[in-house]
Design a protein around this motif. Structure first.
Motif, PDB file in Angstrom:
ATOM      1  N   ALA A  29      48.759  27.526  40.647  1.00  0.00           N
ATOM      2  CA  ALA A  29      47.318  27.731  40.517  1.00  0.00           C
ATOM      3  C   ALA A  29      46.975  29.211  40.669  1.00  0.00           C
ATOM      4  CB  ALA A  29      46.583  26.932  41.590  1.00  0.00           C
ATOM      5  N   HIS A  30      46.110  29.706  39.787  1.00  0.00           N
ATOM      6  CA  HIS A  30      45.511  31.023  39.977  1.00  0.00           C
ATOM      7  C   HIS A  30      44.378  30.790  40.975  1.00  0.00           C
ATOM      8  CE1 HIS A  30      44.094  35.059  38.171  1.00  0.00           C
ATOM      9  NE2 HIS A  30      43.331  34.798  39.225  1.00  0.00           N
ATOM     10  N   THR A  31      44.666  31.033  42.242  1.00  0.00           N
ATOM     11  CA  THR A  31      43.725  30.665  43.298  1.00  0.00           C
ATOM     12  C   THR A  31      42.500  31.576  43.297  1.00  0.00           C
ATOM     13  OG1 THR A  31      45.035  31.995  44.848  1.00  0.00           O
ATOM     14  CG2 THR A  31      45.467  29.623  44.784  1.00  0.00           C
ATOM     15  N   PRO A  32      41.364  31.071  43.784  1.00  0.00           N
ATOM     16  CA  PRO A  32      40.124  31.857  43.732  1.00  0.00           C
ATOM     17  C   PRO A  32      40.174  33.124  44.579  1.00  0.00           C
ATOM     18  CG  PRO A  32      39.676  29.525  44.152  1.00  0.00           C
ATOM     19  CD  PRO A  32      41.150  29.724  44.317  1.00  0.00           C
ATOM     20  N   SER A  33      39.560  34.173  44.074  1.00  0.00           N
ATOM     21  CA  SER A  33      39.278  35.386  44.839  1.00  0.00           C
ATOM     22  C   SER A  33      37.761  35.474  44.934  1.00  0.00           C
ATOM     23  CB  SER A  33      39.834  36.629  44.132  1.00  0.00           C
ATOM     24  OG  SER A  33      41.232  36.536  43.957  1.00  0.00           O
ATOM     25  N   ILE A  34      37.223  35.362  46.157  1.00  0.00           N
ATOM     26  CA  ILE A  34      35.771  35.247  46.284  1.00  0.00           C
ATOM     27  C   ILE A  34      35.220  36.224  47.325  1.00  0.00           C
ATOM     28  CG2 ILE A  34      35.789  32.809  45.631  1.00  0.00           C
ATOM     29  CD1 ILE A  34      35.313  32.213  48.659  1.00  0.00           C
ATOM     30  N   PRO A  35      34.014  36.732  47.125  1.00  0.00           N
ATOM     31  CA  PRO A  35      33.373  37.535  48.174  1.00  0.00           C
ATOM     32  C   PRO A  35      33.049  36.643  49.365  1.00  0.00           C
ATOM     33  CG  PRO A  35      32.254  37.787  46.044  1.00  0.00           C
ATOM     34  CD  PRO A  35      33.172  36.627  45.916  1.00  0.00           C
ATOM     35  N   LEU A  36      33.237  37.164  50.569  1.00  0.00           N
ATOM     36  CA  LEU A  36      32.857  36.434  51.774  1.00  0.00           C
ATOM     37  C   LEU A  36      31.386  36.746  52.065  1.00  0.00           C
ATOM     38  CD1 LEU A  36      33.381  34.684  54.214  1.00  0.00           C
ATOM     39  CD2 LEU A  36      34.392  36.659  55.369  1.00  0.00           C
ATOM     40  N   SER A  37      30.531  35.779  51.787  1.00  0.00           N
ATOM     41  CA  SER A  37      29.088  35.994  51.916  1.00  0.00           C
ATOM     42  C   SER A  37      28.642  35.754  53.358  1.00  0.00           C
ATOM     43  CB  SER A  37      28.329  35.073  50.959  1.00  0.00           C
ATOM     44  OG  SER A  37      28.705  35.322  49.625  1.00  0.00           O
ATOM     45  N   SER A  38      29.027  36.660  54.242  1.00  0.00           N
ATOM     46  CA  SER A  38      28.688  36.536  55.656  1.00  0.00           C
ATOM     47  C   SER A  38      27.983  37.804  56.118  1.00  0.00           C
ATOM     48  CB  SER A  38      29.957  36.311  56.488  1.00  0.00           C
ATOM     49  OG  SER A  38      29.696  36.519  57.859  1.00  0.00           O
ATOM     50  N   HIS A  39      26.705  37.663  56.438  1.00  0.00           N
ATOM     51  CA  HIS A  39      25.951  38.808  56.947  1.00  0.00           C
ATOM     52  C   HIS A  39      26.577  39.328  58.236  1.00  0.00           C
ATOM     53  CE1 HIS A  39      22.615  41.382  58.081  1.00  0.00           C
ATOM     54  NE2 HIS A  39      22.567  40.755  59.255  1.00  0.00           N
ATOM     55  N   LEU A  40      27.022  38.402  59.095  1.00  0.00           N
ATOM     56  CA  LEU A  40      27.588  38.801  60.385  1.00  0.00           C
ATOM     57  C   LEU A  40      28.842  39.648  60.211  1.00  0.00           C
ATOM     58  CD1 LEU A  40      27.461  38.671  63.441  1.00  0.00           C
ATOM     59  CD2 LEU A  40      28.686  36.478  63.353  1.00  0.00           C
ATOM     60  N   THR A 167      55.840  35.765  45.038  1.00  0.00           N
ATOM     61  CA  THR A 167      54.694  36.055  45.907  1.00  0.00           C
ATOM     62  C   THR A 167      53.883  37.244  45.393  1.00  0.00           C
ATOM     63  OG1 THR A 167      56.018  37.481  47.373  1.00  0.00           O
ATOM     64  CG2 THR A 167      55.863  35.137  47.939  1.00  0.00           C
ATOM     65  N   ALA A 168      54.497  38.101  44.596  1.00  0.00           N
ATOM     66  CA  ALA A 168      53.764  39.227  44.021  1.00  0.00           C
ATOM     67  C   ALA A 168      52.583  38.751  43.182  1.00  0.00           C
ATOM     68  CB  ALA A 168      54.697  40.083  43.161  1.00  0.00           C
ATOM     69  N   GLY A 169      52.670  37.532  42.689  1.00  0.00           N
ATOM     70  CA  GLY A 169      51.573  36.981  41.912  1.00  0.00           C
ATOM     71  C   GLY A 169      50.270  36.914  42.694  1.00  0.00           C
ATOM     72  N   VAL A 170      50.362  36.746  44.020  1.00  0.00           N
ATOM     73  CA  VAL A 170      49.162  36.723  44.856  1.00  0.00           C
ATOM     74  C   VAL A 170      48.451  38.074  44.762  1.00  0.00           C
ATOM     75  CG1 VAL A 170      48.241  36.406  47.178  1.00  0.00           C
ATOM     76  CG2 VAL A 170      50.234  35.069  46.441  1.00  0.00           C
ATOM     77  N   GLY A 171      49.213  39.152  44.931  1.00  0.00           N
ATOM     78  CA  GLY A 171      48.634  40.488  44.872  1.00  0.00           C
ATOM     79  C   GLY A 171      48.152  40.843  43.480  1.00  0.00           C
ATOM     80  N   TYR A 172      48.919  40.469  42.469  1.00  0.00           N
ATOM     81  CA  TYR A 172      48.539  40.787  41.088  1.00  0.00           C
ATOM     82  C   TYR A 172      47.237  40.099  40.711  1.00  0.00           C
ATOM     83  CZ  TYR A 172      48.769  41.100  36.004  1.00  0.00           C
ATOM     84  OH  TYR A 172      48.468  41.327  34.676  1.00  0.00           O
ATOM     85  N   GLU A 173      47.108  38.822  41.078  1.00  0.00           N
ATOM     86  CA  GLU A 173      45.860  38.103  40.796  1.00  0.00           C
ATOM     87  C   GLU A 173      44.685  38.711  41.566  1.00  0.00           C
ATOM     88  OE1 GLU A 173      47.920  33.693  40.140  1.00  0.00           O
ATOM     89  OE2 GLU A 173      46.471  34.010  41.762  1.00  0.00           O
ATOM     90  N   PHE A 174      44.933  39.066  42.829  1.00  0.00           N
ATOM     91  CA  PHE A 174      43.851  39.558  43.682  1.00  0.00           C
ATOM     92  C   PHE A 174      43.249  40.844  43.126  1.00  0.00           C
ATOM     93  CE2 PHE A 174      42.827  39.654  48.556  1.00  0.00           C
ATOM     94  CZ  PHE A 174      41.501  39.385  48.265  1.00  0.00           C
ATOM     95  N   ILE A 175      44.105  41.801  42.798  1.00  0.00           N
ATOM     96  CA  ILE A 175      43.560  43.075  42.314  1.00  0.00           C
ATOM     97  C   ILE A 175      43.076  42.969  40.867  1.00  0.00           C
ATOM     98  CG2 ILE A 175      44.828  44.525  43.938  1.00  0.00           C
ATOM     99  CD1 ILE A 175      46.797  45.142  41.673  1.00  0.00           C
ATOM    100  N   SER A 176      43.561  41.975  40.128  1.00  0.00           N
ATOM    101  CA  SER A 176      43.023  41.744  38.782  1.00  0.00           C
ATOM    102  C   SER A 176      41.612  41.165  38.879  1.00  0.00           C
ATOM    103  CB  SER A 176      43.925  40.781  38.007  1.00  0.00           C
ATOM    104  OG  SER A 176      45.215  41.340  37.806  1.00  0.00           O
ATOM    105  N   MET A 178      39.630  41.338  41.653  1.00  0.00           N
ATOM    106  CA  MET A 178      38.790  42.214  42.481  1.00  0.00           C
ATOM    107  C   MET A 178      39.301  43.654  42.360  1.00  0.00           C
ATOM    108  SD  MET A 178      36.553  40.390  44.332  1.00  0.00           S
ATOM    109  CE  MET A 178      36.193  38.674  44.713  1.00  0.00           C
ATOM    110  N   PRO A 179      39.110  44.306  41.229  1.00  0.00           N
ATOM    111  CA  PRO A 179      39.731  45.616  40.976  1.00  0.00           C
ATOM    112  C   PRO A 179      39.183  46.757  41.833  1.00  0.00           C
ATOM    113  CG  PRO A 179      38.257  45.027  39.177  1.00  0.00           C
ATOM    114  CD  PRO A 179      38.375  43.815  40.041  1.00  0.00           C
ATOM    115  N   ASP A 180      38.091  46.535  42.554  1.00  0.00           N
ATOM    116  CA  ASP A 180      37.520  47.628  43.340  1.00  0.00           C
ATOM    117  C   ASP A 180      37.939  47.590  44.809  1.00  0.00           C
ATOM    118  OD1 ASP A 180      36.124  45.353  44.018  1.00  0.00           O
ATOM    119  OD2 ASP A 180      34.153  46.320  44.046  1.00  0.00           O
ATOM    120  N   LEU A 181      38.934  46.790  45.161  1.00  0.00           N
ATOM    121  CA  LEU A 181      39.365  46.708  46.556  1.00  0.00           C
ATOM    122  C   LEU A 181      39.933  48.041  47.045  1.00  0.00           C
ATOM    123  CD1 LEU A 181      41.185  43.228  46.722  1.00  0.00           C
ATOM    124  CD2 LEU A 181      38.901  43.809  47.598  1.00  0.00           C
ATOM    125  N   ASP A 182      39.568  48.387  48.287  1.00  0.00           N
ATOM    126  CA  ASP A 182      40.132  49.575  48.939  1.00  0.00           C
ATOM    127  C   ASP A 182      41.362  49.237  49.757  1.00  0.00           C
ATOM    128  OD1 ASP A 182      38.035  51.390  48.116  1.00  0.00           O
ATOM    129  OD2 ASP A 182      36.743  50.392  49.581  1.00  0.00           O
TER     130      ASP A 182
END
Length: 341
Positions: A29-40, A167-176, A178-182
């Motif tokens: 599965a290409h697992t979801p990459s989602i913003p964490l919508s938490s004000h706190l 396991t590199a697939g996790v990182g490749y999917e994540f930055i694909s 969410m390309p603006d990650l620091d």
């Protein structure tokens, strides 16, 4: 981290990572990459943005499916008839059993006799024959016997080129996605997950930082990076059994030395607080290994990552209800204190 020049990491390339990710696509599965919508959490992180890579929604409940399938699909036709074996406290056994089923191979997996019954049942449900042995050396010895006497291919829980490419697939999917990650924050056990993720991130986006998080009682990779060579611990003490391998191994260590920016440690209390954070702020029920990454972000990494766009890998969720409840209760006070500081 300085590069370890004693081990060849050249087989892990950007092109091969992309190719292997695509090869596994039919089953992984290409697992979801989602913003964490938490004000706190945004407030605690100085206005920074946090994104979650939900590998807890992967087949078998953890990222382990990627490395196991990457290995199973690489077995030669001549060796497929004998099937596979694996040694594990839980998650890798489940993943290896699943990978064997998906690829039509027989599986005998060796699990520690103190493994959570929930995980033993999961491995059996995937169709594997489960053999129980004592923790540590006896478990690996039985898997070695099955490999030698029955010709089964041993799928290592965290070491090897095929594991890292998986396991590199996790990182490749994540930055694909969410390309603006620091920065990306990853829990570390034997190093199989972070070594692949770090390679994928640095080879595709060199400016993105990669941080590893280990339990204080299972910090073999931190010690190995300081020593400049793989280190084996005398003992392991942590509730995060998925992060409990007592050693780092050569390829994982070399990839971490080349591509990981820093390692931090968290206590078991902090890990439980990280589980509470993910439950309260993201409504996710996860195992301690996933709680460790969030604990690292909210604890030792908080100051250096203030105001940044940070990705957190939620690596797995294989936990039974009773254990989860107990660990949430343990983490509540620590979570409250963490979010007030």
């Amino acid at each position: 981290m300085g590069a370890d020049n004693t081990v060849d990491i050249s087989p892990i390339t950007a092109d091969l990572i992309r190719q292997r990710t695509e090869q596994l696509r039919a089953h992984i599965a290409h697992t979801p990459s989602i913003p964490l919508s938490s004000h706190l959490i945004r407030q605690v992180m100085g206005g920074g943005h946090v994104a979650l890579k939900l590998e807890c929604f992967q087949h078998t409940g953890t990222f382990k499916a990627r490395g196991a399938l990457s290995n199973a699909m690489s077995i030669t036709e001549a060796d497929k008839k004998a099937g596979i074996t694996a040694a594990s406290a839980g998650n890798h056994a489940i993943a290896a059993a699943w990978a064997a089923r998906v690829t039509g191979l027989s599986a005998k997996v060796v699990m520690q006799d103190n493994a959570n019954p929930f995980r033993i049942a999961r491995a059996e449900a995937e169709g594997a024959e489960v053999i129980l042995r004592g923790p540590g050396a006896p478990t690996f010895a039985e898997a070695e016997r099955l490999s030698t006497e029955e010709g089964r291919t041993f799928i290592h829980p965290f070491e090897g080129v095929n594991t890292a490419l998986g396991t590199a697939g996790v990182g490749y999917e994540f930055i694909s996605d969410m390309p603006d990650l620091d920065a990306v924050v990853v829990s570390v056990g034997g190093g199989g997950l972070i070594s692949g993720i770090a390679a994928a991130v640095k080879l595709h986006k060199p400016g993105c930082m990669v941080f590893g998080v280990e339990p204080t009682g299972a910090d073999s990779m931190s010690r190995s990076l300081v020593a400049g060579q793989p280190v084996t611990l005398d003992k392991v003490e942590t509730i995060a059994d998925s992060l409990g391998p007592p050693m780092a191994l050569p390829l994982g260590h070399a990839l971490c030395a080349a591509y990981v920016d820093d390692m931090v440690r968290v206590t078991d209390d902090q890990i439980c607080a990280g589980m509470v954070a993910l439950q309260h702020e993201a409504k996710l029920a996860v195992e301690p290994a996933a709680g460790a990454a969030m604990a690292g972000l909210l604890g030792p990494l908080r100051k250096s990552l203030q105001g940044k766009r940070v990705g957190v890998v939620v690596c797995g969720a294989n936990i039974d209800a009773a254990t989860y409840q107990a660990q949430l209760l343990r983490g509540m006070d620590h979570y409250s204190a963490l979010m007030k500081t």
